[in-house]
Every structure is written in C-alpha cells, then in structure tokens.
Design an enzyme around this catalytic site. Structure first.
Site, PDB file in Angstrom:
ATOM      1  N   CYS A 176      18.964  30.094  45.880  1.00  0.00           N
ATOM      2  CA  CYS A 176      19.498  31.450  46.011  1.00  0.00           C
ATOM      3  C   CYS A 176      20.829  31.427  46.769  1.00  0.00           C
ATOM      4  O   CYS A 176      21.818  30.973  46.213  1.00  0.00           O
ATOM      5  CB  CYS A 176      18.449  32.373  46.628  1.00  0.00           C
ATOM      6  N   HIS A 216      13.857  31.511  43.130  1.00  0.00           N
ATOM      7  CA  HIS A 216      13.106  30.863  44.218  1.00  0.00           C
ATOM      8  C   HIS A 216      11.926  30.059  43.663  1.00  0.00           C
ATOM      9  O   HIS A 216      10.828  30.588  43.534  1.00  0.00           O
ATOM     10  CB  HIS A 216      12.554  31.933  45.175  1.00  0.00           C
ATOM     11  N   GLU A 230      10.211  27.939  45.140  1.00  0.00           N
ATOM     12  CA  GLU A 230       9.191  27.705  46.181  1.00  0.00           C
ATOM     13  C   GLU A 230       8.022  28.697  46.104  1.00  0.00           C
ATOM     14  O   GLU A 230       6.926  28.387  46.552  1.00  0.00           O
ATOM     15  CB  GLU A 230       9.833  27.736  47.582  1.00  0.00           C
TER      16      GLU A 230
HETATM   17  N1  GLN Z   1      22.309  37.176  49.924  1.00  0.00           N
HETATM   18  C1  GLN Z   1      22.264  36.653  48.582  1.00  0.00           C
HETATM   19  C2  GLN Z   1      22.107  37.779  47.559  1.00  0.00           C
HETATM   20  O1  GLN Z   1      21.662  38.854  47.897  1.00  0.00           O
HETATM   21  C3  GLN Z   1      21.174  35.618  48.422  1.00  0.00           C
HETATM   22  C4  GLN Z   1      19.789  36.139  48.622  1.00  0.00           C
HETATM   23  C5  GLN Z   1      18.754  35.062  48.854  1.00  0.00           C
HETATM   24  O2  GLN Z   1      19.077  33.946  49.228  1.00  0.00           O
HETATM   25  N2  GLN Z   1      17.487  35.395  48.699  1.00  0.00           N
HETATM   26  O3  GLN Z   1      22.401  37.586  46.419  1.00  0.00           O
END
Ligand code: GLN
Length: 536
Positions: free
Chosen positions: A383, A509, A511
């Site tokens: 992310c 994600h 995970e």
């Molecule tokens: N802050 C980033 C976004 O909103 C990444 C979010 C995250 O890592 N879950 O796109």
C-alpha cells in the site's frame, strides 16, 4: 440442529489476556468436531469502527472481504478458522448508539423515552444474533471487548444476562481471567479471579467456564478452590499457560478439554474428534526451521508491534512453508536516513515497507526502497510502501526530483501517486476509503503471475490514493512495470522492476488473507527470495 448456540467470552482481572486467541482456539476445536462456527467481537468504545483510530490506540485495523474496518482480533479469527468474517463480526458501542439514535430521529420509538435498557440492550442482542439468524452457523462465539467492571462494558453484560435468561440452555459464558503468581509468597493467587467472578454475578451473570491465564501450572487444589468460590465444577476450570506461539493454544485447550466442556454445557453432541492434521504439520515445520533470514519491516508505528499484526503473522505462516525462521527487524522510518541505511540494512535479507498514512517517516521509507533497489535486496512494498517504491523510482531513476504523492505534496509537478477520482468528492473520513476485496488481473509475464499461478486474483484494499496512470508509459519505458490492474477501472495494483531479483509493490494488503492453512503466496515467495539472497 434446532437453534444456534451462543458462547460469550468475557474477560476479568486484566486486559490483554488473549480473549481473541482463546475464542479462536475454541472455535478451531469445535470446527474440527464438525461444527460450523463463527466468532464476533463487540468493542465497547464510541468510535463507529476502528477505521479512524491511530494504530497506537488499538493496533492494526483489519479489513474484511466486504470492506469493514475492524478490530485486529478478526484477523486471528480468519487466520485460525480459514473462514472469512464480515461487517457483522465486529460491532462497536458507537455503531449501536448510531443505529438507535437514527431510529429515534426517524420516529421509530413512538414517543417513548429512549434508554440504555431496553433500547441499547435490544440493539446489542439483535446484533449478537445477526450471524446466528443466517442459519449458517451452529455456534456463534461472541467476544466482549474490555474487562468486566468497566463502565462501558455494562450494557453488554446486561445484554448477556437477558440472553442467558431468554435463551436458556442455548447460551453459556466463558470467563477468561488471570491467576497471578506471587514470587515472594511462592504462590498462585485466586483472589483476583474470585473478585472478578463476583463482579459478574452482581450483574446477574454466572460464568459457566473459567479459563485461567497463568505462568505456572494450575494444580487440582487450585482448580478445586476456584470451583468452590466461583460456582463452577472443577472440570470447568481450564488452565491456559503462556505458550511458545499463539498457534500452540488450540492444542493446549484440547489437552484441557475446553471444547468438550463447552459442548457438554450446551447439550451438544461431542461429534467425531477430527485431528488438527494440517495445523500440526504447520507447527512442526514452524518449530523445526532449516534456515533463518532477517527481514526489515520499515514503518512509523514500530514501537507498537500490534500495528503490523497481520504482516508479522503472515511472516510466521510463510516461515513454516519455507521451513525458514523469519526474524523481523523493526526499523523506524522516522529515524532512517542515507547515512545510517547501510548499517541498518547490513544484516537484512529482505526489506518490507509497510502501509501507512500521512507525512511522518516518509523520507525514511523512500530511503529503504532506494537501498533495496540499488542493492538487489528482495523488496515488498504494501500500500503506502508500494506508493513509496513508485515515488523513489520517479525521483532517483527517472530524475523527477519533486515526484510525490498528492497526499503529502499536492503541489508536486509529478504527482505519480494521486487521489482516486471517486475520492475527490469525499469529505467524511469514516469508512470512505477504497475498502475490501477487489479483482485484479495479472500480466502473464510477471513475478506476480509466477507467484500466484493465476491471472485473476482478488485482494483487499484500504487506501484513497493510487498510481497515477498518466505516467504509466514513462515508468514502463524506464524499467518499472505495472503488472496487475483492476479489470474494470484499469487502476494499477502491482508494480515490479523486472531487472531486480525480487521487487514487488502492491496497492492491496496481502497480509489480511494469509492463514495458517493458506499462507499467502506473496509472503511465501518473498521469504524464499530473502533466503536465496542470503545464500548468495
Ligand atoms: N495513505 C495511502 C492512501 O491512502 C496508503 C494507505 C495504506 O497504506 N493503507 O492511499
């Protein structure tokens, strides 16, 4: 079976005793006897969900398939049971009140005074039974967050009391408590448990089973004493010793016959006792590693390891598959800079840059990406970590010095990470990100395809910003490839550097989907790459 049975899990004496792990372990044991089981958690705080909480407050926010932002215990439920959870599996006091107040505004209460009893307790009971009423589950385990005696837990305990009364024979209460060892006296002490059970009894709730966390064996005498003072039978006092790994707990609870005691209390058949074959194979491999690697986890919340719970559990799953112990080296992104990068990463075999929000620690994350890229160290960016890999590439390979994410620098002339179109009109912060499972199509000629072995995958998301497709051709020309994209919107979900031995950034994600019985292929492959890197 006639009706769904309910097991309530409450906690006493202290917090952090591991209600989530005990609930998940019990569910696992019941599952292996052929029961269909789910677990839900009720959290007594006023946030509508934990999505707006800083990880320092309660650790990681876990995201379900249907896009609910939930408590990290739901991650344990999925990792143990291999069954997806949903919005219905996590409810907060905030959500309960929100619903009751909405109904009040609509005029649903016909001029009545709206009160904790019955309106709030009715809503709690309705939510408790939502999953049970689907007919999908034989047993629903409901974990009540917090500790008995907390002011904010009272409406939940009262709701349990009512349900125990209304559904007599279909509900039981498992109370998890602490039996501390006083080294000066050389003794285990039962008094705190007695007090905590009294507190429950004052609210009209008699626990059926006591699960006693302890650092020392709880012998028969202590069990007898607890039974006598707490109104339970000796067999209903279960010892829960500290375990080497949380994945040992189902076996420990099996030895203590927790599942049998629960089924007897619920008047259910013991069923056929299946073995935990896959589970125990997993444990054997985990405990007998043939090799060892160190992977740096670079993030800004590393002081509280629970902030990255699913990531560290995914490493444990992948370490078992690879028969290779993974040591996680926690690296604070705020303190990372070019001067100390070499020394920080000298002993690591792989680098993971973690998810996150906001500006703090950003430059350190970029530095971690640069180090991994330039030194051919296996890299996984998740992310925000993926977004950092894109920015780093733009700045240091493509020469766009001010490249950034518009989350951090809205003035950048190269906003290589930009706000998603549908996010531009969003003003409310709660529950409005791109959340939950989305399809992703992989390019065949990619590391990602090699890892997943299929073209169509689905992964969970939690973000507002995305790879800016306007620059896609420039990146591809310069050696960073987009290898996974959303089949309907075209949003880029994965980037790779084919020239690097293992460099993958994912907008989603992985995970959240790794379980004991289904370790996530990306983590498995990443650990393997780290191992290969070490051998060289
Ligand atoms: N802050 C980033 C976004 O909103 C990444 C979010 C995250 O890592 N879950 O796109």
């Amino acid at each position: 079976m006639s009706s769904t049975k309910y097991v309530f899990v409450t906690g006493g004496v202290a917090s952090s005793l591991g209600k989530g792990i005990i609930s998940a372990s019990l569910a696992k044991l019941l599952q292996r006897r052929g029961y269909s089981v789910t677990i839900q958690k009720f959290d007594p705080y006023l946030n509508v969900d934990p999505g707006t909480l800083n990880p320092y407050e309660h650790g990681e926010c876990y995201v379900t398939e249907d896009g609910a932002e939930t408590d990290l215990d739901l991650g344990h439920y999925e990792r143990y049971l291999n069954v997806p959870t949903s919005q219905a599996n996590n409810v907060t006091t905030g959500r309960i009140y929100q619903r009751v107040i909405e109904k009040e505004r609509k005029g649903d209460f016909l001029g009545k005074t709206v009160q904790v009893i019955p309106h709030i307790t009715n809503e709690i009971k309705r939510r408790i039974q939502l999953l049970g009423n689907t007919g999908e589950f034989d047993i629903v385990i409901t974990e009540i967050g917090g500790t008995v005696g907390d002011i904010e837990s009272l409406p939940y305990i009262e709701s349990l009391r009512q349900m125990l009364w209304e559904k007599e024979g279909d509900c039981i209460v498992v109370h998890l408590t602490l039996v501390p060892f006083l080294s000066a006296a050389g003794e285990l002490k039962t008094k705190p448990t007695q007090h905590s059970v009294k507190m429950l009894q004052q609210s009209g709730v008699q626990p059926d089973i006591l699960v006693c966390r302890s650092e020392h064996e709880i012998n028969d005498n202590i069990k007898r004493k607890l039974a006598l003072f707490c109104n339970v039978k000796k067999e209903q006092v279960i010892e829960a010793l500290d375990a080497e790994t949380i994945y040992d707990v189902p076996n420990l609870m099996k030895k203590e016959r927790l599942d049998e005691v629960v089924l007897n209390k619920l008047n259910l058949d013991l069923g056929e006792e299946g073995e935990l074959v896959e589970w125990n194979n997993f444990l054997t491999r985990l405990k007998n590693p043939k090799a060892e690697v160190t992977i740096a986890l670079v993030g800004k919340y590393v002081e509280l390891k629970d902030s990255y719970k699913s990531i560290s559990e995914s490493f444990i799953h992948a370490s078992s598959t690879n028969e290779c112990k993974v040591n996680v080296k926690w690296v604070h992104s705020e303190s990372l800079n070019p001067e100390i990068a070499k020394e920080t990463f000298a002993d690591v075999d792989g680098i993971l840059v973690a998810p996150g929000f906001g500006e703090r620690g950003i430059e350190g994350k970029l530095e971690a990406v640069r180090y991994a890229r330039e030194n051919n160290i296996p890299f996984l960016g998740i992310c925000l970590g993926m977004q950092m890999s894109v920015i780093e590439y733009a700045r240091n390979v493509m020469g766009w010095a001010d490249a950034h994410s518009s989350e951090i620098n809205p003035e950048s002339t190269h906003p290589v990470i930009d706000l998603m179109e549908e996010q531009k009109k969003v003003t409310n912060m709660g529950g409005t990100m791109r959340l939950g499972a989305c399809a992703c199509t992989l390019e065949r000629d990619s590391k990602a395809f090699e890892v997943y072995g299929e073209v169509e995958i689905s992964e969970r998301h939690r973000h507002r910003f995305e790879f800016n497709s306007k620059f896609k051709a420039d990146f591809e020309k310069m050696g960073m490839k987009a290898t996974g994209y959303n089949p309907t919107t075209g949003l880029v979900e994965i980037v790779e550097i084919p020239e690097h031995p293992w460099f993958v950034g994912v907008q989603f994600h992985p995970e959240y989907k790794s379980t004991v019985e289904r370790p996530h292929p990306l983590f498995v492959s990443f650990v393997k790459a780290a191992l290969n890197n070490k051998k060289q």
